[in-house]
Design an enzyme around this catalytic site. Structure first.
Site, PDB file in Angstrom:
ATOM      1  N   ASP A  85       0.551  -1.632   0.142  1.00  0.00           N
ATOM      2  CA  ASP A  85      -0.175  -0.194  -0.245  1.00  0.00           C
ATOM      3  C   ASP A  85       1.104   1.438   0.306  1.00  0.00           C
ATOM      4  O   ASP A  85       2.254   1.241   0.114  1.00  0.00           O
ATOM      5  CB  ASP A  85      -0.956  -0.631   1.193  1.00  0.00           C
ATOM      6  CG  ASP A  85      -0.620  -0.114   2.877  1.00  0.00           C
ATOM      7  OD1 ASP A  85       0.898  -1.047   2.935  1.00  0.00           O
ATOM      8  OD2 ASP A  85       0.093   0.571   3.658  1.00  0.00           O
ATOM      9  N   ASP A 144       7.977   4.191  -1.875  1.00  0.00           N
ATOM     10  CA  ASP A 144       8.025   3.931   0.292  1.00  0.00           C
ATOM     11  C   ASP A 144       6.130   3.026  -0.275  1.00  0.00           C
ATOM     12  O   ASP A 144       5.147   3.842  -0.212  1.00  0.00           O
ATOM     13  CB  ASP A 144       7.017   5.088   0.544  1.00  0.00           C
ATOM     14  CG  ASP A 144       6.547   4.597   2.607  1.00  0.00           C
ATOM     15  OD1 ASP A 144       6.272   3.312   2.571  1.00  0.00           O
ATOM     16  OD2 ASP A 144       5.952   5.549   3.101  1.00  0.00           O
ATOM     17  N   GLU A 178       0.617  -1.846   5.466  1.00  0.00           N
ATOM     18  CA  GLU A 178       1.267  -0.870   6.780  1.00  0.00           C
ATOM     19  C   GLU A 178       1.360   0.247   7.108  1.00  0.00           C
ATOM     20  O   GLU A 178       1.101   0.792   8.350  1.00  0.00           O
ATOM     21  CB  GLU A 178       2.759  -0.627   5.571  1.00  0.00           C
ATOM     22  CG  GLU A 178       3.567  -0.989   6.710  1.00  0.00           C
ATOM     23  CD  GLU A 178       4.508  -0.130   7.221  1.00  0.00           C
ATOM     24  OE1 GLU A 178       5.519   0.975   8.007  1.00  0.00           O
ATOM     25  OE2 GLU A 178       3.647   1.926   6.408  1.00  0.00           O
ATOM     26  N   ASP A 202      12.204  -0.391   4.478  1.00  0.00           N
ATOM     27  CA  ASP A 202      10.775   0.801   4.458  1.00  0.00           C
ATOM     28  C   ASP A 202      11.402   1.929   5.123  1.00  0.00           C
ATOM     29  O   ASP A 202      10.995   2.840   6.025  1.00  0.00           O
ATOM     30  CB  ASP A 202       9.896  -0.419   5.133  1.00  0.00           C
ATOM     31  CG  ASP A 202       8.491   0.650   4.844  1.00  0.00           C
ATOM     32  OD1 ASP A 202       8.687   1.753   3.791  1.00  0.00           O
ATOM     33  OD2 ASP A 202       7.801   0.487   5.688  1.00  0.00           O
ATOM     34  N   HIS A 384       5.186  10.131   1.406  1.00  0.00           N
ATOM     35  CA  HIS A 384       4.141  10.763   2.602  1.00  0.00           C
ATOM     36  C   HIS A 384       3.991  12.064   1.109  1.00  0.00           C
ATOM     37  O   HIS A 384       2.897  12.705   1.895  1.00  0.00           O
ATOM     38  CB  HIS A 384       3.716  10.487   3.400  1.00  0.00           C
ATOM     39  CG  HIS A 384       3.916   8.617   4.022  1.00  0.00           C
ATOM     40  ND1 HIS A 384       3.175   8.850   5.450  1.00  0.00           N
ATOM     41  CD2 HIS A 384       3.864   8.189   3.572  1.00  0.00           C
ATOM     42  CE1 HIS A 384       3.817   7.726   5.707  1.00  0.00           C
ATOM     43  NE2 HIS A 384       3.957   7.158   4.558  1.00  0.00           N
TER      44      HIS A 384
HETATM   45 ZN   LIG Z   1       6.883   2.507   4.288  1.00  0.00          ZN
END
Ligand SMILES: [Zn+2]
Length: 415
Positions: A85, A144, A178, A202, A384
């Protein structure tokens, strides 16, 4: 320089994954929270199955296990982890652009005119002369964690075509959701993996790896008040909102996210909702030490006990839950794992940069469940956000890291 992973190949693999929008949907309780996560999982399963050497299993909940049998069974069994995700902050259906031979200065994102500038992001200066992949400005890139999937896929592909490269059993496990509470890792059968250690990809810039993160928990407190008409409320009305306010005021003033850093923990007042009759208060609790984390929960319990004796036990209900743990304990029991991460970096000419992570990752659930799992770089920055970017060489090196750690595991440097 080791070039087992080809830059063009890994870029193409990664860009292919970015065309599938796998934004997590926090409001959807199902696993996966968005169907496209299963679509991405199936694509990766098809790609690796086509090598003829990898067994693929895509579960209904999108947890996907891709297994490559050992060609040297005495070597450790290692699991690579990546999540399917992307963060719900933005969608992830960007048109990625490749900035060739970056020479400094602002990078303009074509769809919006937004810029990634060295003034705001000084780390750009480390990538002069390199190719950098960015978004078009309309959404996040999804490096990510699709960069991690690409790195693991290319490392496994290399192993399938290079019989001389010795390895124990290698698995790639793809996990859904996640970003919205590490839901996939919580649903994973960790003992069933039957492995010696795990590697999440990650995190962050080239060279960075996580040596510890914090314990995380949450508290939901429900307050029941008593309503009354204000003209005759004296001695009758009990305001649930003010009961919640009493809890907030009793928390240590200096221990808030905005006032803490490094290894300092906190209480985070996340949400207050309700009216006079009924209110709910959501808190997040974080600390690096197990004792201090437990003490925070006791502090909160003491505050609630005091209010319960004033307002009645049945009118204040505290629900505490643990979200994930610090990986330090598990990693310290197996010091060869971090030692081999460092050695792999040195072998590849990368400066190791250990990180204390004020957050969690899949390994924060998987490590306490019994499989020590470190978190190493994919090379991406500005997770993000629409300014997310990844230098091509960093991405390539994250794939090389996996091969290097596998190779070292045969020399006793790893588990
Ligand atoms: Zn991540």
């Amino acid at each position: 320089m080791k070039t087992r992973i080809d830059a063009e190949q890994i870029v193409n693999t990664f860009l292919g994954y970015t065309t599938i929008n796998t934004t997590a949907e926090p409001g959807n309780p199902h696993l996966p929270s968005s169907d496209n996560q299963r679509q991405l999982a199936q694509r990766v399963a098809d790609e690796l199955s086509s090598t003829g050497s990898v067994k693929a299993q895509v579960a209904d909940n999108a947890i996907t296990t891709l297994s490559l049998a050992a060609n040297c069974p005495e070597m450790p069994a290692i699991v690579f982890f990546a999540h399917l995700d992307t963060a719900p902050d933005h969608t992830s259906d960007t048109q990625a652009q490749r900035v060739k031979n970056y020479q400094g200065g602002d990078i303009v994102l074509p769809a919006t005119g937004e810029v990634i500038s060295p003034a705001a992001f000084p780390e750009l200066q480390h990538y002069l002369g390199q190719d950098i992949i960015t978004t078009d400005g309309s959404s996040l890139l999804g490096a990510d964690d699709k960069a991690a999937i690409a790195a693991a896929v290319e490392a496994i592909r290399y192993m399938t075509v290079t019989p001389d490269f010795k390895h124990g059993e290698i698995k790639l496990v793809l996990l859904p959701d996640e970003e919205i509470g590490i839901r996939g890792a919580k649903a994973l059968d960790v003992p069933g993996l039957n492995a010696d250690f795990g590697i999440c990809l990650d995190c962050c810039g080239v060279g960075e790896y996580v040596i510890e993160n914090w314990y995380a928990g949450s508290a939901k407190i429900t307050f029941k008040g008593v309503t009354a008409h204000p003209m005759s409320a004296k001695g009758k009305l009990v305001n649930a909102l003010l009961m919640a306010n009493d809890v907030i005021n009793a928390l240590p003033v200096a221990e808030r996210p905005e006032l803490t850093e490094g290894r300092e923990g906190y209480f985070w007042v996340q949400k207050l909702a309700g009216d006079t009759a009924c209110a709910t208060l959501d808190l997040a609790i974080r600390d690096f030490e197990s004792d201090s984390y437990q003490n925070r929960k006791s502090t909160l319990q003491t505050i609630i006990d005091r209010l319960q004796s004033r307002f009645g036990r049945e009118n204040i209900i505290l629900e505490l839950s643990d979200t994930y743990g610090n990986v330090k304990e598990g990693l310290d029991k197996n010091p060869v794992i971090l030692a081999s991460v460092q050695q792999a970096m040195l072998n590849l000419g990368i400066t190791p940069k250990p990180l204390i992570m004020r957050g969690g990752y899949d390994g924060s659930v998987i490590t306490p469940a019994g499989l020590p799992t470190v978190n190493i770089f994919t090379g991406a920055h500005n997770f993000h956000s629409t300014t997310e970017f990844i230098p091509v060489e960093s991405l390539r090196l994250s794939g090389e890291m996996l091969l290097e750690i596998v190779e070292l595991s045969g020399k006793g440097t790893a588990a």
